[in-house]
Design a protein around this motif. Structure first.
Motif, PDB file in Angstrom:
ATOM      1  N   GLN A 139      -0.544  -1.010   3.733  1.00 33.79           N
ATOM      2  CA  GLN A 139      -1.525  -0.094   3.139  1.00 33.79           C
ATOM      3  C   GLN A 139      -1.932   0.994   4.136  1.00 33.79           C
ATOM      4  O   GLN A 139      -2.107   2.156   3.762  1.00 33.79           O
ATOM      5  CB  GLN A 139      -2.758  -0.876   2.664  1.00 33.79           C
ATOM      6  CG  GLN A 139      -2.517  -1.727   1.429  1.00 33.79           C
ATOM      7  CD  GLN A 139      -2.071  -0.897   0.234  1.00 33.79           C
ATOM      8  OE1 GLN A 139      -2.672   0.117  -0.101  1.00 33.79           O
ATOM      9  NE2 GLN A 139      -0.993  -1.337  -0.404  1.00 33.79           N
ATOM     10  N   ALA A 140      -2.083   0.608   5.402  1.00 29.21           N
ATOM     11  CA  ALA A 140      -2.463   1.588   6.428  1.00 29.21           C
ATOM     12  C   ALA A 140      -1.392   2.666   6.568  1.00 29.21           C
ATOM     13  O   ALA A 140      -1.702   3.853   6.695  1.00 29.21           O
ATOM     14  CB  ALA A 140      -2.688   0.877   7.773  1.00 29.21           C
ATOM     15  N   GLN A 198      -2.121  -5.412   4.842  1.00 28.65           N
ATOM     16  CA  GLN A 198      -3.022  -4.422   5.436  1.00 28.65           C
ATOM     17  C   GLN A 198      -2.244  -3.356   6.194  1.00 28.65           C
ATOM     18  O   GLN A 198      -2.554  -2.168   6.122  1.00 28.65           O
ATOM     19  CB  GLN A 198      -4.004  -5.120   6.373  1.00 28.65           C
ATOM     20  CG  GLN A 198      -5.060  -5.958   5.673  1.00 28.65           C
ATOM     21  CD  GLN A 198      -5.898  -6.765   6.649  1.00 28.65           C
ATOM     22  OE1 GLN A 198      -5.423  -7.195   7.703  1.00 28.65           O
ATOM     23  NE2 GLN A 198      -7.151  -6.994   6.299  1.00 28.65           N
ATOM     24  N   VAL A 255       3.907   6.027  10.635  1.00 28.34           N
ATOM     25  CA  VAL A 255       3.668   6.545   9.282  1.00 28.34           C
ATOM     26  C   VAL A 255       4.864   7.349   8.801  1.00 28.34           C
ATOM     27  O   VAL A 255       5.360   7.161   7.680  1.00 28.34           O
ATOM     28  CB  VAL A 255       2.385   7.412   9.249  1.00 28.34           C
ATOM     29  CG1 VAL A 255       2.294   8.163   7.925  1.00 28.34           C
ATOM     30  CG2 VAL A 255       1.158   6.542   9.452  1.00 28.34           C
ATOM     31  N   LEU A 304       1.030   3.439   4.250  1.00 30.59           N
ATOM     32  CA  LEU A 304       1.185   4.178   3.001  1.00 30.59           C
ATOM     33  C   LEU A 304       0.047   5.165   2.763  1.00 30.59           C
ATOM     34  O   LEU A 304       0.237   6.215   2.147  1.00 30.59           O
ATOM     35  CB  LEU A 304       1.293   3.202   1.824  1.00 30.59           C
ATOM     36  CG  LEU A 304       2.557   2.321   1.816  1.00 30.59           C
ATOM     37  CD1 LEU A 304       2.491   1.298   0.691  1.00 30.59           C
ATOM     38  CD2 LEU A 304       3.809   3.177   1.671  1.00 30.59           C
ATOM     39  N   HIS A 305      -1.165   4.825   3.276  1.00 37.56           N
ATOM     40  CA  HIS A 305      -2.310   5.722   3.125  1.00 37.56           C
ATOM     41  C   HIS A 305      -2.557   6.574   4.366  1.00 37.56           C
ATOM     42  O   HIS A 305      -3.588   7.228   4.488  1.00 37.56           O
ATOM     43  CB  HIS A 305      -3.572   4.911   2.792  1.00 37.56           C
ATOM     44  CG  HIS A 305      -3.568   4.310   1.423  1.00 37.56           C
ATOM     45  ND1 HIS A 305      -3.025   3.064   1.155  1.00 37.56           N
ATOM     46  CD2 HIS A 305      -4.007   4.792   0.231  1.00 37.56           C
ATOM     47  CE1 HIS A 305      -3.152   2.803  -0.131  1.00 37.56           C
ATOM     48  NE2 HIS A 305      -3.734   3.833  -0.719  1.00 37.56           N
ATOM     49  N   GLU A 306      -1.593   6.507   5.311  1.00 35.63           N
ATOM     50  CA  GLU A 306      -1.652   7.304   6.544  1.00 35.63           C
ATOM     51  C   GLU A 306      -2.973   7.100   7.281  1.00 35.63           C
ATOM     52  O   GLU A 306      -3.601   8.048   7.770  1.00 35.63           O
ATOM     53  CB  GLU A 306      -1.435   8.789   6.225  1.00 35.63           C
ATOM     54  CG  GLU A 306      -0.100   9.053   5.537  1.00 35.63           C
ATOM     55  CD  GLU A 306       0.159  10.522   5.283  1.00 35.63           C
ATOM     56  OE1 GLU A 306      -0.545  11.368   5.864  1.00 35.63           O
ATOM     57  OE2 GLU A 306       1.063  10.822   4.484  1.00 35.63           O
ATOM     58  N   ASP A 307      -3.387   5.837   7.376  1.00 35.01           N
ATOM     59  CA  ASP A 307      -4.638   5.487   8.046  1.00 35.01           C
ATOM     60  C   ASP A 307      -4.386   5.294   9.543  1.00 35.01           C
ATOM     61  O   ASP A 307      -4.242   4.178  10.037  1.00 35.01           O
ATOM     62  CB  ASP A 307      -5.213   4.203   7.428  1.00 35.01           C
ATOM     63  CG  ASP A 307      -6.615   3.901   7.922  1.00 35.01           C
ATOM     64  OD1 ASP A 307      -7.089   4.578   8.865  1.00 35.01           O
ATOM     65  OD2 ASP A 307      -7.250   2.978   7.378  1.00 35.01           O
ATOM     66  N   LYS A 331       8.119   0.960   0.947  1.00 36.43           N
ATOM     67  CA  LYS A 331       8.016   0.917  -0.512  1.00 36.43           C
ATOM     68  C   LYS A 331       8.966  -0.124  -1.105  1.00 36.43           C
ATOM     69  O   LYS A 331       8.774  -0.577  -2.234  1.00 36.43           O
ATOM     70  CB  LYS A 331       8.316   2.294  -1.097  1.00 36.43           C
ATOM     71  CG  LYS A 331       7.262   3.344  -0.732  1.00 36.43           C
ATOM     72  CD  LYS A 331       7.628   4.710  -1.277  1.00 36.43           C
ATOM     73  CE  LYS A 331       6.592   5.756  -0.893  1.00 36.43           C
ATOM     74  NZ  LYS A 331       6.957   7.107  -1.369  1.00 36.43           N
ATOM     75  N   LYS A 387       6.973   5.006   6.080  1.00 37.91           N
ATOM     76  CA  LYS A 387       6.321   5.187   4.777  1.00 37.91           C
ATOM     77  C   LYS A 387       7.282   4.960   3.615  1.00 37.91           C
ATOM     78  O   LYS A 387       6.960   4.238   2.662  1.00 37.91           O
ATOM     79  CB  LYS A 387       5.696   6.577   4.691  1.00 37.91           C
ATOM     80  CG  LYS A 387       4.745   6.735   3.510  1.00 37.91           C
ATOM     81  CD  LYS A 387       3.939   8.018   3.610  1.00 37.91           C
ATOM     82  CE  LYS A 387       2.924   8.102   2.484  1.00 37.91           C
ATOM     83  NZ  LYS A 387       2.103   9.344   2.579  1.00 37.91           N
TER      84      LYS A 387
END
Length: 207
Positions: free
Chosen positions: A100-101, A97, A125, A103-106, A133, A129
Motif C-alpha cells: 500500500q505504501a 502495508q 516506488v 502503490l500510494h507513493e507514501d 500489482k 509500483k
C-alpha cells in the motif's frame, strides 16, 4: 534452490531460528512478521524459503506465507536492496502495508525503515509500483496448517538471555542502530513481556 522446509523448531533467537529437518539443522532468518506466526519450540512448521549464495556466506530466509516470499523476491531485484534490507522492510511493516505504501507513493512511511533513505524509497516506488500489482497481499488471518502440532522431544536450549536483551539484539540484526534499538525497547518494556512482544511493540512504535 531450497524452496520449502518442513521441520521442528529447536531454537528461536529472533529473527533467526534453527529448524531440524530430518536430523539436519537449518539456520533460517525470518522477517518478524513471519516470526510472530511461529509456534513454540519443538513444534513442527512449514516454511517457504529463499536461498542466497554469496562469496562470503550462504543465507536461508524463511516465510510462513508464499506471497510474502514473492514480495521478498521482488524487493531484492530493486536497485540498492539486498536480502538483509528486504527482510528488515518486511519486519517493520506487513507485506500488505508495504504494498500500500508503494502503490500510494507514501515515501514518509518507507523512510522509517532502517537503511531506506528518501532516494531509496523513491526508487522503490518507481521500480516496484507496477510489479506489485501482480502480487496478492497475504491474508491477515493466514494460518499454517502445521503450526500447532507439538511433538515430544528433548529441547536444545539456546544461551539464556533476557527478553529485553534478545529484543535489542533482534532489532540490531534487522539493521537498527544499537542506540536506537535500546531506546525503542526501553520505551515499550514491561517486565512480563516476551522478546517477541517487545520487538513487535517497538517496531510498531517506530512506523
Amino acid at each position: 534452490m531450497i524452496g520449502r522446509l518442513r521441520g521442528i523448531i529447536i531454537e528461536k533467537l529472533p529473527p533467526d531460528i534453527l529448524l531440524d529437518v530430518g536430523g539436519v539443522g537449518y539456520e533460517v532468518q525470518l522477517p518478524m512478521t513471519s516470526f510472530y506466526q511461529l509456534p513454540e519450540l519443538q513444534a513442527e512448521v512449514t516454511l517457504y524459503t529463499h536461498f542466497v549464495v554469496r562469496e562470503d556466506a550462504q543465507l536461508l530466509f524463511g516465510f510462513t506465507d508464499r506471497q510474502e516470499r514473492s514480495l521478498f523476491r521482488v524487493l531484492i531485484k530493486a536497485n540498492g536492496v539486498g536480502p538483509k534490507l528486504a527482510c528488515t522492510i518486511l519486519s517493520g511493516m506487513s507485506a500488505g502495508q508495504f504494498m500500500q505504501a508503494v502503490l500510494h507513493e507514501d515515501i514518509t512511511a518507507l523512510v522509517k525503515m532502517p537503511g531506506v533513505g528518501k532516494k531509496t524509497a523513491e526508487r522503490l516506488v518507481v521500480e516496484l509500483k507496477d510489479k506489485l500489482k501482480d502480487i496478492e497481499a497475504p491474508s491477515a488471518n493466514y494460518s499454517n496448517s502445521t503450526m500447532h502440532n507439538p511433538i515430544e522431544a528433548t529441547p536444545i536450549l539456546a544461551p539464556v538471555a533476557s527478553a529485553k536483551d534478545e529484543a535489542i539484539g533482534a532489532l540490531v540484526a534487522l539493521g537498527y542502530k544499537r542506540a536506537q534499538a535500546e531506546t525503542s525497547i526501553r520505551n515499550v518494556f514491561t517486565e512480563d513481556a516476551s522478546s517477541e512482544q517487545l520487538i513487535r511493540d517497538a517496531l510498531k512504535a517506530m512506523v
